[in-house]
Design a protein around this motif. Structure first.
Motif, mmCIF file in Angstrom:
data_model
loop_
_atom_site.group_PDB
_atom_site.id
_atom_site.type_symbol
_atom_site.label_atom_id
_atom_site.label_comp_id
_atom_site.label_asym_id
_atom_site.label_seq_id
_atom_site.Cartn_x
_atom_site.Cartn_y
_atom_site.Cartn_z
ATOM 1 N N ALA A 140 0.813 -1.219 0.000
ATOM 2 C CA ALA A 140 0.000 0.000 0.000
ATOM 3 C C ALA A 140 0.845 1.266 0.000
ATOM 4 O O ALA A 140 0.534 2.221 -0.726
ATOM 5 N N LEU A 141 1.921 1.291 0.773
ATOM 6 C CA LEU A 141 2.669 2.537 0.986
ATOM 7 C C LEU A 141 3.882 2.711 0.083
ATOM 8 O O LEU A 141 4.304 3.841 -0.171
ATOM 9 N N VAL A 142 4.449 1.608 -0.409
ATOM 10 C CA VAL A 142 5.619 1.699 -1.294
ATOM 11 C C VAL A 142 5.235 1.379 -2.736
ATOM 12 O O VAL A 142 5.536 2.146 -3.656
ATOM 13 N N ASN A 143 4.538 0.267 -2.936
ATOM 14 C CA ASN A 143 4.124 -0.107 -4.296
ATOM 15 C C ASN A 143 2.883 0.653 -4.743
ATOM 16 O O ASN A 143 2.562 0.670 -5.931
ATOM 17 N N ASN A 144 2.168 1.238 -3.781
ATOM 18 C CA ASN A 144 0.984 2.067 -4.052
ATOM 19 C C ASN A 144 -0.145 1.307 -4.728
ATOM 20 O O ASN A 144 -0.932 1.876 -5.481
#
Length: 205
Positions: free
Chosen positions: A165-169
């Motif tokens: 969720a936060l890096v690969n979005n």
């Protein structure tokens, strides 16, 4: 070898509806079981941070069933350990307690640490605009808006972790919920992940 992945959110599992988490702090009136749970949790957290693969936990006199519940709870309450695999292996002593414990990781230690650095960078970027004088409600709304603007639903149904969720979005509901929890943890908000087998869904409380 034990694989509780059906109970671990970042592998696509959901929580048992009757399960409860151990508190992160031991109260003055804590039971022996609560104290043991917190001690084992602390041992696991330390092991995950340093990517240890073998532990001797004979002294804790804990059964595989007890340990499995604690293991799942620790991973579900700590989204930053996305690089830890859901399964573990062990040897038992003559009394049926775990003696040697074996932990497994999705990547080698260097890769895990590089990904964790990316994760922490993403956490810092996401929370850098939060003002210290905001209310808890304002912080929660900010996290909500940040995720809706920076993460897309993963229609390949592969992204279950906070890292997704936060890096690969891109992530499915578990990834969104774990990402929200990771940011909430950073901002000091009390937050849990809630799931439903009948809805096949995860969200935040």
């Amino acid at each position: 070898e034990v694989d509780p992945s059906d109970k671990i959110l970042h592998t696509g599992g959901l929580l048992d509806e009757e399960s409860t988490f151990t508190n992160s702090e031991v109260s003055f009136f804590a039971t022996e079981e609560e104290i043991l749970n917190n001690e084992i949790s602390a041992v696991l957290l330390s092991a995950f941070i340093s990517c240890e693969s073998e532990l001797d936990i004979t002294e804790y006199k804990i059964t595989p069933e007890q340990f499995s519940d604690i293991y799942s709870a620790v991973l579900n309450r700590n989204p930053r350990f996305f690089y830890v695999k859901s399964f573990f292996a062990y040897y038992q002593d003559s009394q049926g307690y775990i003696s040697k414990l074996y932990l497994y990781y999705r990547y080698d230690k260097n890769t895990s640490m590089e990904m964790l650095a990316e994760f922490d960078k993403a956490i810092n970027a996401a929370t850098s605009k939060v003002s210290a004088n905001w209310s808890d409600m304002e912080k929660a709304l900010y996290i909500h808006d940040y995720l809706t603007r920076n993460c897309e639903y993963d229609y390949s149904y592969y992204g279950y972790s906070a890292y997704d969720a936060l890096v690969n979005n891109t992530a499915v509901c578990q990834g969104y919920a774990l990402g929200f929890k990771a940011l909430a943890n950073e901002l000091g908000l009390q937050c849990e992940v809630v799931t439903s087998w009948s809805l096949n869904h995860a969200w935040n409380m």
